[in-house]
Design a protein around this motif. Structure first.
Motif, mmCIF file in Angstrom:
data_model
loop_
_atom_site.group_PDB
_atom_site.id
_atom_site.type_symbol
_atom_site.label_atom_id
_atom_site.label_comp_id
_atom_site.label_asym_id
_atom_site.label_seq_id
_atom_site.Cartn_x
_atom_site.Cartn_y
_atom_site.Cartn_z
ATOM 1 N N MET A 33 1.889 2.460 -9.474
ATOM 2 C CA MET A 33 0.838 2.382 -8.469
ATOM 3 C C MET A 33 1.319 2.993 -7.162
ATOM 4 O O MET A 33 2.481 2.808 -6.769
ATOM 5 N N GLY A 34 0.423 3.675 -6.499
ATOM 6 C CA GLY A 34 0.797 4.315 -5.249
ATOM 7 C C GLY A 34 -0.277 4.180 -4.188
ATOM 8 O O GLY A 34 -1.440 3.900 -4.486
ATOM 9 N N TRP A 35 0.149 4.349 -2.950
ATOM 10 C CA TRP A 35 -0.760 4.421 -1.817
ATOM 11 C C TRP A 35 -0.612 5.813 -1.180
ATOM 12 O O TRP A 35 0.511 6.289 -0.969
ATOM 13 N N PHE A 36 -1.733 6.402 -0.898
ATOM 14 C CA PHE A 36 -1.796 7.672 -0.206
ATOM 15 C C PHE A 36 -2.716 7.506 0.999
ATOM 16 O O PHE A 36 -3.476 6.539 1.074
ATOM 17 N N ARG A 37 -2.647 8.440 1.911
ATOM 18 C CA ARG A 37 -3.551 8.377 3.069
ATOM 19 C C ARG A 37 -3.980 9.781 3.472
ATOM 20 O O ARG A 37 -3.275 10.757 3.211
ATOM 21 N N GLN A 38 -5.132 9.827 4.095
ATOM 22 C CA GLN A 38 -5.651 11.101 4.569
ATOM 23 C C GLN A 38 -6.316 10.904 5.922
ATOM 24 O O GLN A 38 -7.253 10.116 6.043
ATOM 25 N N ALA A 39 -5.807 11.610 6.908
ATOM 26 C CA ALA A 39 -6.376 11.586 8.243
ATOM 27 C C ALA A 39 -7.362 12.740 8.374
ATOM 28 O O ALA A 39 -7.262 13.741 7.661
ATOM 29 N N PRO A 40 -8.310 12.622 9.277
ATOM 30 C CA PRO A 40 -9.301 13.702 9.462
ATOM 31 C C PRO A 40 -8.626 15.035 9.747
ATOM 32 O O PRO A 40 -7.739 15.131 10.597
ATOM 33 N N GLY A 41 -9.019 16.048 9.012
ATOM 34 C CA GLY A 41 -8.477 17.379 9.226
ATOM 35 C C GLY A 41 -7.108 17.615 8.638
ATOM 36 O O GLY A 41 -6.525 18.687 8.822
ATOM 37 N N THR A 92 -7.588 7.152 6.218
ATOM 38 C CA THR A 92 -8.175 6.431 5.102
ATOM 39 C C THR A 92 -7.092 6.290 4.043
ATOM 40 O O THR A 92 -6.462 7.284 3.658
ATOM 41 N N TYR A 93 -6.872 5.080 3.593
ATOM 42 C CA TYR A 93 -5.810 4.791 2.639
ATOM 43 C C TYR A 93 -6.416 4.620 1.247
ATOM 44 O O TYR A 93 -7.401 3.894 1.067
ATOM 45 N N TYR A 94 -5.795 5.277 0.288
ATOM 46 C CA TYR A 94 -6.263 5.256 -1.101
ATOM 47 C C TYR A 94 -5.155 4.721 -2.004
ATOM 48 O O TYR A 94 -3.988 5.063 -1.837
ATOM 49 N N CYS A 95 -5.541 3.911 -2.961
ATOM 50 C CA CYS A 95 -4.590 3.513 -3.982
ATOM 51 C C CYS A 95 -4.816 4.362 -5.233
ATOM 52 O O CYS A 95 -5.925 4.845 -5.466
ATOM 53 N N ALA A 96 -3.763 4.541 -5.983
ATOM 54 C CA ALA A 96 -3.819 5.372 -7.170
ATOM 55 C C ALA A 96 -2.974 4.777 -8.284
ATOM 56 O O ALA A 96 -1.962 4.122 -8.008
ATOM 57 N N ALA A 97 -3.397 5.011 -9.501
ATOM 58 C CA ALA A 97 -2.652 4.572 -10.682
ATOM 59 C C ALA A 97 -2.240 5.806 -11.466
ATOM 60 O O ALA A 97 -3.060 6.691 -11.716
ATOM 61 N N THR A 115 -9.826 2.803 1.999
ATOM 62 C CA THR A 115 -10.095 1.809 3.030
ATOM 63 C C THR A 115 -9.555 2.361 4.350
ATOM 64 O O THR A 115 -8.451 2.914 4.405
ATOM 65 N N GLN A 116 -10.335 2.233 5.402
ATOM 66 C CA GLN A 116 -10.009 2.856 6.683
ATOM 67 C C GLN A 116 -9.066 1.991 7.500
ATOM 68 O O GLN A 116 -9.295 0.786 7.666
ATOM 69 N N VAL A 117 -8.026 2.617 8.022
ATOM 70 C CA VAL A 117 -7.096 1.971 8.943
ATOM 71 C C VAL A 117 -7.122 2.755 10.256
ATOM 72 O O VAL A 117 -6.905 3.963 10.260
#
Length: 121
Positions: A33-41, A92-97, A115-117
């Motif tokens: 399991m992992g957590w990734f994140r993506q900021a605008p732009g 925005t934080y995403y979990c992945a399998a 989910t937004q942080v």
């Protein structure tokens, strides 16, 4: 496998948040399991990962010492405890399998909805 992320919110710099990602299905422990994140732009980036056995973990350098990933295989849930948050953690934080890869190379067989942080200075 369906993933449902939760726990995001708005905090001030230096604050803490704990994200959760609940998974459906009976094969949760067979997935890294992992957590990734993506900021605008910006492109999506790796944050943290944990092996199916909950022993091996991986972290991005930017979060080492501040974030802790854990999982409860009995509850089919993975967590991301975030402390000493900084404005640059806003994303925005995403979990992945992923059934095969652990760490930044994870491609994700399944993804949560995000989910937004937001961290204010």
């Amino acid at each position: 496998v369906q993933l449902q992320a939760s726990g995001g919110g708005s905090v001030q710099a230096g604050g803490s948040l704990k994200l959760s990602c609940a998974a459906s299905g009976r094969t949760f422990r067979s997935y890294h399991m992992g957590w990734f994140r993506q900021a605008p732009g910006k492109e999506r980036e790796f944050v943290a990962a944990i092996a199916g056995n909950a022993i091996v973990t991986r972290y991005a350098d930017s979060v080492k010492g501040r974030f802790t990933i854990s999982r409860d295989n009995a509850k089919n849930t993975v967590y991301l405890q975030m402390k000493s948050l900084k404005p640059e953690d806003t994303a925005t934080y995403y979990c992945a399998a992923d059934s095969l890869r652990l760490g930044a190379a994870m491609r994700g067989d399944y993804w949560g909805q995000g989910t937004q942080v937001t961290v204010s200075s």
